[in-house]
Design an enzyme around this catalytic site. Structure first.
Site, PDB file in Angstrom:
ATOM      1  N   SER A  98       0.837  -1.209   0.000  1.00 30.16           N
ATOM      2  CA  SER A  98       0.000   0.000   0.000  1.00 30.16           C
ATOM      3  C   SER A  98       0.868   1.253   0.000  1.00 30.16           C
ATOM      4  O   SER A  98       0.570   2.231  -0.699  1.00 30.16           O
ATOM      5  CB  SER A  98      -0.914   0.035   1.229  1.00 30.16           C
ATOM      6  OG  SER A  98      -1.821  -1.029   1.202  1.00 30.16           O
ATOM      7  N   GLY A 137      -5.551  12.241  -1.254  1.00 31.02           N
ATOM      8  CA  GLY A 137      -6.782  12.460  -0.496  1.00 31.02           C
ATOM      9  C   GLY A 137      -8.001  12.605  -1.389  1.00 31.02           C
ATOM     10  O   GLY A 137      -8.229  13.682  -1.958  1.00 31.02           O
ATOM     11  N   GLU A 140     -13.793  10.922   1.692  1.00 24.75           N
ATOM     12  CA  GLU A 140     -14.197  11.793   2.814  1.00 24.75           C
ATOM     13  C   GLU A 140     -15.044  10.979   3.785  1.00 24.75           C
ATOM     14  O   GLU A 140     -15.536   9.907   3.427  1.00 24.75           O
ATOM     15  CB  GLU A 140     -14.981  12.991   2.275  1.00 24.75           C
ATOM     16  CG  GLU A 140     -14.131  13.810   1.311  1.00 24.75           C
ATOM     17  CD  GLU A 140     -14.765  15.128   0.916  1.00 24.75           C
ATOM     18  OE1 GLU A 140     -15.917  15.383   1.314  1.00 24.75           O
ATOM     19  OE2 GLU A 140     -14.075  15.900   0.228  1.00 24.75           O
ATOM     20  N   ALA A 249      -3.515   2.352  -9.482  1.00 22.15           N
ATOM     21  CA  ALA A 249      -3.269   1.651  -8.221  1.00 22.15           C
ATOM     22  C   ALA A 249      -3.992   0.308  -8.194  1.00 22.15           C
ATOM     23  O   ALA A 249      -3.466  -0.684  -7.693  1.00 22.15           O
ATOM     24  CB  ALA A 249      -3.694   2.519  -7.056  1.00 22.15           C
ATOM     25  N   ARG A 275       2.532 -31.026  10.057  1.00 21.91           N
ATOM     26  CA  ARG A 275       1.601 -31.228  11.178  1.00 21.91           C
ATOM     27  C   ARG A 275       0.937 -32.606  11.096  1.00 21.91           C
ATOM     28  O   ARG A 275       0.302 -32.931  10.082  1.00 21.91           O
ATOM     29  CB  ARG A 275       0.527 -30.134  11.121  1.00 21.91           C
ATOM     30  CG  ARG A 275      -0.591 -30.284  12.120  1.00 21.91           C
ATOM     31  CD  ARG A 275      -0.162 -29.867  13.492  1.00 21.91           C
ATOM     32  NE  ARG A 275      -1.269 -29.917  14.451  1.00 21.91           N
ATOM     33  CZ  ARG A 275      -1.108 -29.820  15.753  1.00 21.91           C
ATOM     34  NH1 ARG A 275       0.112 -29.667  16.272  1.00 21.91           N
ATOM     35  NH2 ARG A 275      -2.142 -29.871  16.556  1.00 21.91           N
ATOM     36  N   GLU A 370      -9.872   1.171  -2.915  1.00 21.81           N
ATOM     37  CA  GLU A 370      -9.683   1.239  -4.377  1.00 21.81           C
ATOM     38  C   GLU A 370     -10.910   0.689  -5.107  1.00 21.81           C
ATOM     39  O   GLU A 370     -10.785   0.014  -6.119  1.00 21.81           O
ATOM     40  CB  GLU A 370      -8.440   0.445  -4.800  1.00 21.81           C
ATOM     41  CG  GLU A 370      -7.176   0.860  -4.108  1.00 21.81           C
ATOM     42  CD  GLU A 370      -6.553   2.072  -4.763  1.00 21.81           C
ATOM     43  OE1 GLU A 370      -6.999   2.456  -5.853  1.00 21.81           O
ATOM     44  OE2 GLU A 370      -5.647   2.639  -4.148  1.00 21.81           O
TER      45      GLU A 370
HETATM   46  C1  LIG Z   1      -6.863   0.945   5.108  1.00 19.03           C
HETATM   47  C2  LIG Z   1      -7.490   1.863   4.108  1.00 19.03           C
HETATM   48  C3  LIG Z   1      -6.706   2.736   3.378  1.00 19.03           C
HETATM   49  C4  LIG Z   1      -7.287   3.642   2.490  1.00 19.03           C
HETATM   50  N1  LIG Z   1      -6.491   4.541   1.804  1.00 19.03           N
HETATM   51  C5  LIG Z   1      -7.083   5.522   1.065  1.00 19.03           C
HETATM   52  C6  LIG Z   1      -6.288   6.570   0.490  1.00 19.03           C
HETATM   53  O1  LIG Z   1      -5.055   6.557   0.571  1.00 19.03           O
HETATM   54  N2  LIG Z   1      -6.913   7.577  -0.180  1.00 19.03           N
HETATM   55  C7  LIG Z   1      -8.280   7.628  -0.301  1.00 19.03           C
HETATM   56  O2  LIG Z   1      -8.773   8.579  -0.907  1.00 19.03           O
HETATM   57  N3  LIG Z   1      -9.054   6.649   0.232  1.00 19.03           N
HETATM   58  C8  LIG Z   1      -8.496   5.605   0.916  1.00 19.03           C
HETATM   59  N4  LIG Z   1      -9.273   4.614   1.483  1.00 19.03           N
HETATM   60  C9  LIG Z   1     -10.734   4.722   1.371  1.00 19.03           C
HETATM   61  C10 LIG Z   1     -11.365   3.676   0.489  1.00 19.03           C
HETATM   62  O3  LIG Z   1     -11.093   3.908  -0.855  1.00 19.03           O
HETATM   63  C11 LIG Z   1     -12.880   3.654   0.813  1.00 19.03           C
HETATM   64  O4  LIG Z   1     -13.001   3.046   2.093  1.00 19.03           O
HETATM   65  C12 LIG Z   1     -13.697   2.917  -0.210  1.00 19.03           C
HETATM   66  O5  LIG Z   1     -13.793   3.653  -1.408  1.00 19.03           O
HETATM   67  C13 LIG Z   1     -15.119   2.616   0.290  1.00 19.03           C
HETATM   68  O6  LIG Z   1     -15.714   3.753   0.830  1.00 19.03           O
HETATM   69  P1  LIG Z   1     -16.400   3.690   2.278  1.00 19.03           P
HETATM   70  O7  LIG Z   1     -15.482   3.011   3.209  1.00 19.03           O
HETATM   71  O8  LIG Z   1     -16.865   5.051   2.591  1.00 19.03           O
HETATM   72  O9  LIG Z   1     -17.641   2.712   2.088  1.00 19.03           O
HETATM   73  P2  LIG Z   1     -19.099   3.101   1.489  1.00 19.03           P
HETATM   74  O10 LIG Z   1     -18.968   3.794   0.171  1.00 19.03           O
HETATM   75  O11 LIG Z   1     -19.914   3.769   2.557  1.00 19.03           O
HETATM   76  O12 LIG Z   1     -19.669   1.632   1.248  1.00 19.03           O
HETATM   77  C14 LIG Z   1     -20.154   0.798   2.307  1.00 19.03           C
HETATM   78  C15 LIG Z   1     -20.778  -0.438   1.676  1.00 19.03           C
HETATM   79  O13 LIG Z   1     -21.848  -0.066   0.795  1.00 19.03           O
HETATM   80  C16 LIG Z   1     -21.617  -0.577  -0.502  1.00 19.03           C
HETATM   81  N5  LIG Z   1     -22.116   0.362  -1.504  1.00 19.03           N
HETATM   82  C17 LIG Z   1     -21.872   1.697  -1.624  1.00 19.03           C
HETATM   83  N6  LIG Z   1     -22.509   2.189  -2.695  1.00 19.03           N
HETATM   84  C18 LIG Z   1     -23.147   1.151  -3.285  1.00 19.03           C
HETATM   85  C19 LIG Z   1     -23.955   1.012  -4.454  1.00 19.03           C
HETATM   86  N7  LIG Z   1     -24.200   2.058  -5.255  1.00 19.03           N
HETATM   87  N8  LIG Z   1     -24.430  -0.204  -4.755  1.00 19.03           N
HETATM   88  C20 LIG Z   1     -24.162  -1.281  -3.973  1.00 19.03           C
HETATM   89  N9  LIG Z   1     -23.400  -1.215  -2.870  1.00 19.03           N
HETATM   90  C21 LIG Z   1     -22.895  -0.018  -2.533  1.00 19.03           C
HETATM   91  C22 LIG Z   1     -20.111  -0.712  -0.600  1.00 19.03           C
HETATM   92  O14 LIG Z   1     -19.739  -1.613  -1.619  1.00 19.03           O
HETATM   93  C23 LIG Z   1     -19.773  -1.212   0.793  1.00 19.03           C
HETATM   94  O15 LIG Z   1     -20.026  -2.593   0.883  1.00 19.03           O
HETATM   95  C24 LIG Z   1      -8.698   3.651   2.322  1.00 19.03           C
HETATM   96  C25 LIG Z   1      -9.487   2.737   3.038  1.00 19.03           C
HETATM   97  C26 LIG Z   1      -8.897   1.848   3.907  1.00 19.03           C
HETATM   98  C27 LIG Z   1      -9.761   0.878   4.664  1.00 19.03           C
END
Ligand SMILES: Cc1cc2nc3c(=O)[nH]c(=O)nc-3n(C[C@H](O)[C@H](O)[C@H](O)COP(=O)(O)OP(=O)(O)OC[C@H]3O[C@@H](n4cnc5c(N)ncnc54)[C@H](O)[C@@H]3O)c2cc1C
Length: 391
Positions: A98, A137, A140, A249, A275, A370
């Protein structure tokens, strides 16, 4: 009569599909991971810290930071070579991959593809050497899968830009020297090159993670961050900018996840041979062999898919939905492999003495970031039907 066990990739002679140069790059990264990552990463994971600056310099010397980019101190390798490096790094830990992905494919790629010549000269050589760390970034607190709703704003004040907003889950956030921040403007979403010592910029590390513990994850707070006019990335307006970085990425993840899965599978194979239960190695039971065989099929199919996508990328014909197929399949199958390997290790599978549960927990994040499993499913669905089901 027992025969000499073969590794999952050797079974299909997959090395024969790689050029000599690709194998050489792969081997250099594999040796580094064996010597410098694997012996320590379990402790980093347990402690929830990594020596990010030191690692960045080592990874810079190794030549993997922005390795697929041309010029500015970058190695300019093929996409396949970059993918193979990601695979080997993630065999160490998804957190290390990562760090490299965010540095090279998100922060450096954004500057390389869309930055001014001054941005490139200022940041890329130092980032390639690992002397400067970047973060990206986009996400949000209220906008993850749907970045188009972002609230972070960049407003003009004279010639300057003033940024306000919050970014969440940002890899490398607290250790970064530069943040590529995406913000809403009157003209649409734009990218900004933000030195992290700019007044009004704060990064707070996110704690209590049970996944990617050997990786820095942070919240970025931008309060009246004043930037000069030339801080904006001139080459792109709209979500196409961040989404094209994410495609870069994700491509690394298509290969990378297989490294974590391979490490789990190799561990499980050797554990099952050593094992004994009921006076026989557990590898001698058909149920165990079925697990190992099925996992090897998925791992090797995942590699063939990754390699195919890599060849398409090197031919400059790859399409985003094709990368979605790779990310969807390989993150999902690698996570399934890690969970199955965990079962083979029994109680030992839950400790950090073995890498399996660490990879398993890490892959939960990779499954989500991603683009989630669901979003990539819907991208493929849209490509098949012409109907966008995620809106
Ligand atoms: C360890 C880690 C590192 C990260 N690093 C970065 C970074 O460097 N930069 C950055 O910008 N982001 C980063 N992220 C953020 C990451 O890209 C987001 O967590 C991801 O895009 C999902 O967004 P969310 O967590 O808000 O989930 P949400 O969008 O709230 O989704 C929650 C659930 O709902 C589902 N869902 C959402 N919309 C729909 C739809 N239309 N139809 C069906 N299902 C749906 C999703 O698939 C998921 O199962 C990181 C995340 C983690 C965990």
């Amino acid at each position: 009569m027992a025969r000499t066990p073969q590794s999952p990739f050797a079974l299909l002679d997959l090395d024969a599909l790689l050029s000599e140069e690709e194998r050489a790059i792969r081997d250099v990264v594999r040796d580094y991971v064996e010597a410098s990552i694997k012996p320590q990463v379990g402790d980093w994971f347990e402690e929830g810290t990594i020596p990010a600056r030191e690692l960045a310099r080592e990874l810079g010397s190794l030549g993997v930071l922005g390795m697929h980019l041309e010029g500015y101190g970058c190695a300019g390798t093929s996409a396949v070579a970059y993918g193979l490096a990601c695979l080997e790094l993630e065999a160490g830990d998804s957190g290390i991959r990562s760090l490299v992905s965010v540095q090279g494919s998100l922060a450096m790629y954004a500057i390389h593809a869309f930055g001014s010549e001054e941005h490139k000269q200022e940041w890329l050589p130092r980032m390639a050497a690992g002397e400067a760390i970047g973060c990206f970034g986009l996400t949000e607190p209220d906008f993850g899968s749907n970045p188009s709703g972002m609230r972070t704003q960049a407003k003009r004040d004279g010639d300057d830009w003033v940024l306000d907003g919050t970014k969440m889950w940002i890899t490398n956030g607290t250790v970064a020297d530069v943040a590529v921040v995406w913000a809403r403007t009157d003209d649409g979403v734009r990218g900004f090159v933000v030195p992290t010592d700019t007044p009004g910029f704060t990064a707070r590390e996110i704690h209590k993670k049970l996944s990617l513990r050997a990786s820095v994850t942070a919240e970025l707070i931008l309060e009246g961050v004043r930037l000069p006019a030339d801080a904006v990335l001139p080459g792109v307006t709209g979500l196409r900018g961040p989404l094209s970085c994410l495609n870069e990425a994700r491509f690394g993840i298509v290969f990378g996840t297989l490294g974590a899965a391979r490490d789990c599978l190799e561990t499980a194979i050797s554990y099952s041979i050593d094992r004994e239960q009921f006076d026989k190695p557990i590898a001698a039971y058909q149920l165990t062999q079925k697990k190992l065989a099925d996992m090897t099929l998925e791992l090797d199919k995942g590699f063939l898919l990754a390699l195919h996508l890599g060849r398409l990328k090197d031919a400059h014909t790859i399409r985003p939905e094709q990368i979605s197929i790779g990310k969807l399949n390989n993150a999902r199958e690698s996570l399934a492999i890690a969970r199955e390997c965990r079962s083979i290790l029994g109680a030992n599978g839950i400790t950090l003495e073995y890498p399996v549960i660490r990879h398993m927990n890490n892959l939960e994040s990779v499954f989500t970031y991603e683009g989630t499993n669901e979003m990539h499913t819907l991208v493929v669905g849209e490509a098949l039907t012409g109907i966008a089901a995620y809106r």
